[in-house]
Design a protein around this motif. Structure first.
Motif: not given
Length: 356
Positions: A200-201, A263-264, A297-301, A324-327
């Motif tokens: 998991l990256i 991946v996150v 997952l890809d997301r903006f913070i 992230t937890r779901n990944v």
């Protein structure tokens, strides 16, 4: 006979240039009391450089190698033995399920930034979720490259582009004692990838792409996809022998295939989708199995918000934390299915028309 192209490499350093580079490690005035000792060490290092003593400690390859009488690097032999042992443990059904959790940010609070990364915080969320599912977690924090003493992931030298069999599994390019290319972290990292049932990256985006520590590791993992486990078959690093082997027919063994992945990817302005796609494509090329849509997952913070308050933004973004937890949960579920044999049952076992 395929022509071996030459003439790119620069000349070896002159004695004065070598001295300047060698002594750059001893600039601290505290070393002045040992200048005579440093001079003696420099002379030894110079001899190793001009003589090309890449692997000063060797042993006979022995049975199981194409050339049993070949002098293999003892350091390479030790790394290979640890990888083989890790692969044996990985294949045993009774061993605990293990996930290699990678924090790919170059930032931590032990060096110049003086603050932890958001990536590390997300990694902690993933680690807790995995452990709650009774998964053994191996946390690989690549930011140690920026804060640990003399720790390196040396760059890939591109042996595979000369011929696939010239790229050894594990990599035999390092350590190179003649060039002071030592403390190569990949010797340990290869073993950790091999021992994992899933990877998991968690990574930020640096200028539309992966951070340099992650990219260094990715490039050095090329030997896991098609690499040659027998350096004696190429006489070490002889390109003519490697080319002949490839032209005779090479099977491009996938040494890490059959593991799961997630991946996150997070960013603040742009590049998250491209980075996520490239990571997934790379892992799948090596034979890894995705853990489903929720594991990619890809997301903006804090889209276009200040960097200074980005940790506060992450505090408030509970959806990102939950995703992230779901990944991690998706990866944990896939590992269970994979090791039970239920997932392999639906995977097509087809021969690749174009292996590479």
């Amino acid at each position: 006979m395929i022509k071996i192209r030459k003439s790119q490499a620069p000349d070896t350093l002159k004695r004065e240039q070598f001295s300047e580079r060698f002594r750059a490690s001893f600039v601290d005035p505290a070393f002045r009391a040992e200048d005579t000792s440093i001079e003696r060490l420099e002379a030894i290092a110079w001899d190793a450089y001009v003589e090309g003593r890449k692997a000063p400690i060797t042993q006979k390859a022995g049975a199981g190698y194409a050339d049993p009488d070949y002098d293999l690097s003892s350091e390479w032999v030790a790394t290979k033995a640890r990888i083989d042992a890790a692969q044996a443990r990985w294949s045993q059904p009774a061993t605990p399920s293990r996930v290699l959790l990678i924090c790919a940010s170059a930032r931590n609070d032990g060096t110049c930034p003086g603050e932890i990364s958001k990536t590390f915080r997300l990694t902690q969320i993933a680690q807790k979720a995995l452990e709650q599912e009774q998964i053994e977690v191996d946390l690989l924090d690549l930011s140690r490259l920026t804060s640990d003493y003399a720790l390196h992931i040396h760059p890939c030298k591109g042996c595979v582009s000369t011929a696939m069999p010239l790229c050894h599994w594990p990599c035999s390019c390092y350590p190179n004692h003649a060039l002071n290319q030592t403390h190569d972290w990949m010797a340990e990292i290869y073993e950790r990838w091999t021992a994992a049932h899933a990877v998991l990256i968690v990574t930020p985006v640096y200028w539309y792409q992966s951070p340099s520590p992650l990219k260094l590791m990715i490039d050095r993992l090329v030997c896991a996809d098609g690499g040659n486990p027998d350096p004696t078959s190429t006489g070490g690093k002889k390109p003519d022998k490697a080319k002949a082997l490839e032209m005779a027919g090479w099977d491009y063994p996938q040494h890490l295939a059959g593991r799961a992945y997630g991946v996150v990817v997070h960013g603040d302005v742009a590049g998250i989708e491209g980075a996520r796609r490239s990571l997934c494509d790379w892992l799948e090329w090596m034979g890894f199995i995705d853990a489903g849509p929720q594991a990619k997952l890809d997301r903006f913070i804090g889209y276009y918000e200040p960097y200074a308050t980005s940790h506060d933004t992450l505090d408030d973004d509970t959806a990102m934390q939950d995703e992230t937890r779901n990944v991690a949960l998706a990866v944990a579920k896939t590992v269970v299915e994979l090791r039970s044999g239920r997932l392999q049952a639906v995977q097509p076992r087809l021969q690749r028309p174009r292996p590479k």
